[in-house]
Every structure is written in C-alpha cells, then in structure tokens.
Design a protein around this motif. Structure first.
Motif, mmCIF file in Angstrom:
data_model
loop_
_atom_site.group_PDB
_atom_site.id
_atom_site.type_symbol
_atom_site.label_atom_id
_atom_site.label_comp_id
_atom_site.label_asym_id
_atom_site.label_seq_id
_atom_site.Cartn_x
_atom_site.Cartn_y
_atom_site.Cartn_z
ATOM 1 N N ALA A 48 -15.930 33.044 -79.250
ATOM 2 C CA ALA A 48 -15.019 34.127 -79.641
ATOM 3 C C ALA A 48 -15.792 35.386 -80.017
ATOM 4 C CB ALA A 48 -14.140 33.660 -80.805
ATOM 5 N N GLN A 49 -16.913 35.211 -80.714
ATOM 6 C CA GLN A 49 -17.742 36.367 -81.080
ATOM 7 C C GLN A 49 -18.241 37.088 -79.824
ATOM 8 O OE1 GLN A 49 -18.825 37.380 -84.408
ATOM 9 N NE2 GLN A 49 -17.061 36.124 -84.903
ATOM 10 N N LEU A 50 -18.697 36.336 -78.848
ATOM 11 C CA LEU A 50 -19.197 36.934 -77.611
ATOM 12 C C LEU A 50 -18.091 37.679 -76.880
ATOM 13 C CD1 LEU A 50 -21.369 33.931 -76.324
ATOM 14 C CD2 LEU A 50 -22.244 36.147 -77.102
ATOM 15 N N GLN A 51 -16.952 37.035 -76.771
ATOM 16 C CA GLN A 51 -15.853 37.650 -76.024
ATOM 17 C C GLN A 51 -15.357 38.916 -76.723
ATOM 18 O OE1 GLN A 51 -13.160 34.350 -75.590
ATOM 19 N NE2 GLN A 51 -14.400 33.372 -73.998
ATOM 20 N N ALA A 52 -15.379 38.899 -78.043
ATOM 21 C CA ALA A 52 -14.943 40.086 -78.779
ATOM 22 C C ALA A 52 -15.868 41.274 -78.530
ATOM 23 C CB ALA A 52 -14.891 39.772 -80.279
ATOM 24 N N GLN A 53 -17.111 40.984 -78.147
ATOM 25 C CA GLN A 53 -18.062 42.059 -77.852
ATOM 26 C C GLN A 53 -18.145 42.339 -76.354
ATOM 27 O OE1 GLN A 53 -19.264 43.893 -80.153
ATOM 28 N NE2 GLN A 53 -18.713 42.606 -81.923
ATOM 29 N N GLY A 54 -17.218 41.792 -75.590
ATOM 30 C CA GLY A 54 -17.159 42.119 -74.171
ATOM 31 C C GLY A 54 -18.069 41.314 -73.278
ATOM 32 N N TRP A 55 -18.513 40.161 -73.754
ATOM 33 C CA TRP A 55 -19.380 39.315 -72.937
ATOM 34 C C TRP A 55 -18.534 38.299 -72.180
ATOM 35 C CZ3 TRP A 55 -24.958 39.360 -73.111
ATOM 36 C CH2 TRP A 55 -25.488 40.353 -73.950
ATOM 37 N N GLN A 56 -18.900 38.074 -70.923
ATOM 38 C CA GLN A 56 -18.342 36.947 -70.175
ATOM 39 C C GLN A 56 -18.983 35.664 -70.714
ATOM 40 O OE1 GLN A 56 -19.692 36.870 -66.121
ATOM 41 N NE2 GLN A 56 -18.887 34.793 -65.787
ATOM 42 N N THR A 57 -18.196 34.621 -70.874
ATOM 43 C CA THR A 57 -18.778 33.384 -71.401
ATOM 44 C C THR A 57 -18.648 32.252 -70.379
ATOM 45 O OG1 THR A 57 -16.706 32.787 -72.519
ATOM 46 C CG2 THR A 57 -18.343 33.993 -73.808
ATOM 47 N N VAL A 58 -19.653 31.417 -70.392
ATOM 48 C CA VAL A 58 -19.692 30.248 -69.508
ATOM 49 C C VAL A 58 -19.987 29.029 -70.367
ATOM 50 C CG1 VAL A 58 -20.880 29.139 -67.564
ATOM 51 C CG2 VAL A 58 -20.528 31.626 -67.567
ATOM 52 N N ARG A 59 -19.209 27.977 -70.182
ATOM 53 C CA ARG A 59 -19.476 26.720 -70.886
ATOM 54 C C ARG A 59 -20.210 25.752 -69.966
ATOM 55 N NH1 ARG A 59 -13.879 24.861 -73.951
ATOM 56 N NH2 ARG A 59 -13.740 26.602 -75.436
ATOM 57 N N GLN A 60 -21.054 24.965 -70.551
ATOM 58 C CA GLN A 60 -21.656 23.837 -69.846
ATOM 59 C C GLN A 60 -21.390 22.597 -70.685
ATOM 60 O OE1 GLN A 60 -25.828 24.945 -69.338
ATOM 61 N NE2 GLN A 60 -25.383 25.759 -67.295
ATOM 62 N N ASP A 61 -20.563 21.707 -70.166
ATOM 63 C CA ASP A 61 -20.206 20.486 -70.886
ATOM 64 C C ASP A 61 -20.676 19.272 -70.089
ATOM 65 O OD1 ASP A 61 -18.723 22.017 -72.827
ATOM 66 O OD2 ASP A 61 -17.140 22.207 -71.327
ATOM 67 N N PHE A 62 -21.330 18.362 -70.752
ATOM 68 C CA PHE A 62 -21.737 17.127 -70.080
ATOM 69 C C PHE A 62 -21.920 16.041 -71.139
ATOM 70 C CE2 PHE A 62 -26.338 17.282 -71.161
ATOM 71 C CZ PHE A 62 -26.469 18.607 -71.530
ATOM 72 N N GLU A 63 -22.185 14.849 -70.690
ATOM 73 C CA GLU A 63 -22.445 13.759 -71.625
ATOM 74 C C GLU A 63 -23.867 13.268 -71.439
ATOM 75 O OE1 GLU A 63 -19.491 10.721 -71.238
ATOM 76 O OE2 GLU A 63 -18.044 11.843 -72.446
ATOM 77 N N TYR A 64 -24.420 12.779 -72.520
ATOM 78 C CA TYR A 64 -25.812 12.335 -72.452
ATOM 79 C C TYR A 64 -25.976 11.053 -73.251
ATOM 80 C CZ TYR A 64 -30.908 12.452 -72.560
ATOM 81 O OH TYR A 64 -32.232 12.133 -72.415
ATOM 82 N N GLN A 65 -26.737 10.157 -72.668
ATOM 83 C CA GLN A 65 -27.135 8.942 -73.386
ATOM 84 C C GLN A 65 -28.603 8.708 -73.103
ATOM 85 O OE1 GLN A 65 -24.941 5.384 -72.418
ATOM 86 N NE2 GLN A 65 -25.781 4.271 -74.156
ATOM 87 N N ALA A 66 -29.351 8.535 -74.156
ATOM 88 C CA ALA A 66 -30.783 8.337 -73.972
ATOM 89 C C ALA A 66 -31.048 6.943 -73.403
ATOM 90 C CB ALA A 66 -31.505 8.507 -75.300
#
Ligand SMILES: [Zn+2]
Length: 345
Positions: free
Chosen positions: A99-117
């Motif tokens: 939200a902070q980034l978007q409020a300053q006019g930045w495009q945002t990209v998420r990277q979601d994944f799962e990890y197990q060692a």
C-alpha cells in the motif's frame, strides 16, 4: 563484535546467515560459492582505495530523504510485532508495504511460492513484493521484511521470536522512504525489492535468503545493472564497513557518495574499509552474474537477540543510508557504468 577463531572460520561462513558471522581478517576465509562468481570478485582493500573517486565535500541540497520519516516507518513494523515467514504478521507487513508503494505511484509485483527445506518439517508460504517505477536500465535496492523466528543469540530466551527493529524494519524503512523521495532520472528503472524468508536460515534446515534467491532466479522487471541490499543499517551506533562478498565498483560509488555527503569516518556511519564477510540477500544476485553489494552494519551487539528493537535505531543512521542511496539512484543514465556526477541543487 563477533570474532571467530581461524579454525572455525570456514564452518562459520558455511553455516551462518544474514549476518552470517564473519571475520575481520578475511584473507584466510574461503569465499562462498556465490562470491567466486561475483562480477567484482572478492574485495581487496588495496584496489578499492586506489580506484576510489575523489568526491568534493559539496552537499547537494536536493536530497529529501528524511530520517525521522524513516524512523516512523520502522516503528510501524515494530508495532506489528515479530514478522517471521509464514505468519499473519508477515502478511500484514507485506500488505502495508504494498500500500505504501502504491500510494507513491509505484507499480507492485508479488511473488508467492511455497518452500520446504530438504530434511525440514515446515512447508511455508513465502511472499516477496517489489515496487517498480521508470523505464530503462534497472537498479534494484533490496531489503528483507521477515524477522527471525528465534532469538538464537539471546542468552535468556533463545526460543522467542525477535522484533527485528534493525534486522528487518530498518532496511524496509529506508526503501519505503526512498519510494517517497527519489526522483528517478529519465531512462532509468528502479526496483524496490522486499524479500521474505531471509532470516529463517539455520532453522528447520532452511537456508538464508530463500526469498531473494527466488527473485534473483525470477526477475520481476528488467534485469538489474546493479543491486544494493540494505540490512541492519539503522543502529544508532552506526558502523558500515565494506562487505567482502560485495562488488567493488558499486562499493566505490556508494562510499564515494557517503564521503561527499560527510558521512565517512569512524563516527560518521560509513567506514571505508573492508571488514565482515556476510551471507546475505546479495549473494543470489551475484550468483546470477548481477553485480551486487550488501550494505550492513554487523557491529551490532543485539543481533538475533530480543534486544533488537526499534529502540536501537537512530534517525540520523537511517538518513545517512537513505540519502546515499537517493543520490546514487538519481545519477543520470548513459555515461557508462553509473558515473558519479555532481548533483546540482
Ligand atoms: Zn538476521
């Protein structure tokens, strides 16, 4: 300060993480695999001293990064509480960053994944987020926003999660205040990367920098020309040395700017000498052939203890790092590799 006996050095470098301990006399240290592929190789103080540009003491009047504003951004994270990978608090923090980034006019990209060692128990979701602004050759500034789930350096309560005032919140605060203040030059893309799962290393078989490794292998925007990771840079007693796995040319630029802004010296924040060798979020980028440095103050007694709170931070410390990066990011594009030119006020 943590000084390891020489016989333990290699073991320490292999096992430790974010701040994997390190060594003031690295000639005896075996470089990590990642550092062996570094564009700049491992740092040698002699070469850095001779190639360092000589900055003028002029301070630009155009720098807007505010230390007090950054302090408030750090405090917000401390108020959320511990923010370990897989927690609700981490999602809360991720959403707030976005939200902070978007409020300053930045495009945002998420990277979601799962990890197990391998050999580990927990399979956890991991959530990176990146702010992107501008078009052209890219520079990436990164910080981890997860906090260590166990205060394993704490003498009294090593099972408790840390607040991560410096180890987590400080770097994020610098990036978010940069999001507000930088004027990106024409023909430049800036990426502000927030890494999850840096600080679970050594717990449940997890390595350090799981989030950063994923991002380095799945770049969210243009391939960065250079990467600067900031980690543990807000200590009121600030001592940022040249980290030894880091790219020499980028460090030359950063420390020259620090000197120009009056931030170089034993008590001024930046100390232009190599000291620690750190395993941190810069290494995955170096492994991909992308020049990268780690700006880190590892002379921090509260590291991985319950004392690592926002009480440890200093507004001036955050401002020094923020203004150096602001200056660096606002350099004009197109005169070769990040020319250091005077910023006119
Ligand atoms: Zn840490």
């Amino acid at each position: 300060m943590r000084v390891f006996p020489l016989s333990l050095l290699v073991l320490a470098v292999m096992l430790a993480g974010c701040a994997s301990p390190a060594v003031p006399t690295p000639e005896s240290v075996v470089p990590s695999q990642a550092s062996a592929t570094a564009v700049g190789g491992t740092a040698t103080p002699e070469s850095t001293a001779t190639t360092q540009p000589q900055p003028s003491p002029t301070i630009s009047s155009t720098l807007e990064f505010g230390g007090e504003q950054a302090m408030a951004l750090a405090q917000h994270q401390c108020d959320i509480g511990p923010r370990p990978t897989g927690s609700e608090a981490l999602i809360t923090t991720r959403d707030w960053i976005e939200a902070q980034l978007q409020a300053q006019g930045w495009q945002t990209v998420r990277q979601d994944f799962e990890y197990q060692a391998q050999g580990g128990q927990a399979r956890l979701p991991v959530h990176n987020v990146v702010g992107i602004k501008g078009e052209g050759p890219a520079l990436l500034i990164g910080a981890h926003f997860d906090t260590r789930p166990q205060a394993d350096q704490d003498p009294n309560q090593p099972q408790q999660p840390i607040i991560g005032g410096n180890d987590g919140a400080s770097g994020v605060a610098v990036l978010l205040e940069l999001a507000r203040t930088i004027d990106i030059p024409p023909g430049r893309q800036v990426q502000l990367a927030f890494f999850d799962a840096e600080d679970r290393g050594g717990i449940d078989n997890w390595p350090f920098s799981v989030g950063a490794a994923h991002m380095a292998e799945n770049l969210p925007g243009a391939r960065p020309e250079a990467v600067v990771v900031v980690d543990m840079i807000g200590d009121a007693d600030q001592q940022i040395f040249r980290e030894r796995n880091s790219n020499i040319e980028i460090n030359n630029q950063i420390f020259a700017i620090a000197a120009r802004l009056g931030y170089e010296g034993q008590t001024e924040g930046f100390i232009n000498q190599p000291k620690w060798t750190i395993i941190d979020d810069h290494l995955p980028f170096i492994s991909q052939g992308i020049p990268a440095i780690d700006l880190i103050d590892f002379d921090y007694p509260a590291w991985h203890t319950l004392d690592d709170t926002c009480q440890q931070l200093g507004a001036l410390s955050l401002e020094r790092v923020g203004r150096v990066l602001e200056f660096w990011l606002e350099q004009p594009v197109g005169q070769g590799y990040l020319p250091l030119v005077k910023k006119e006020g």
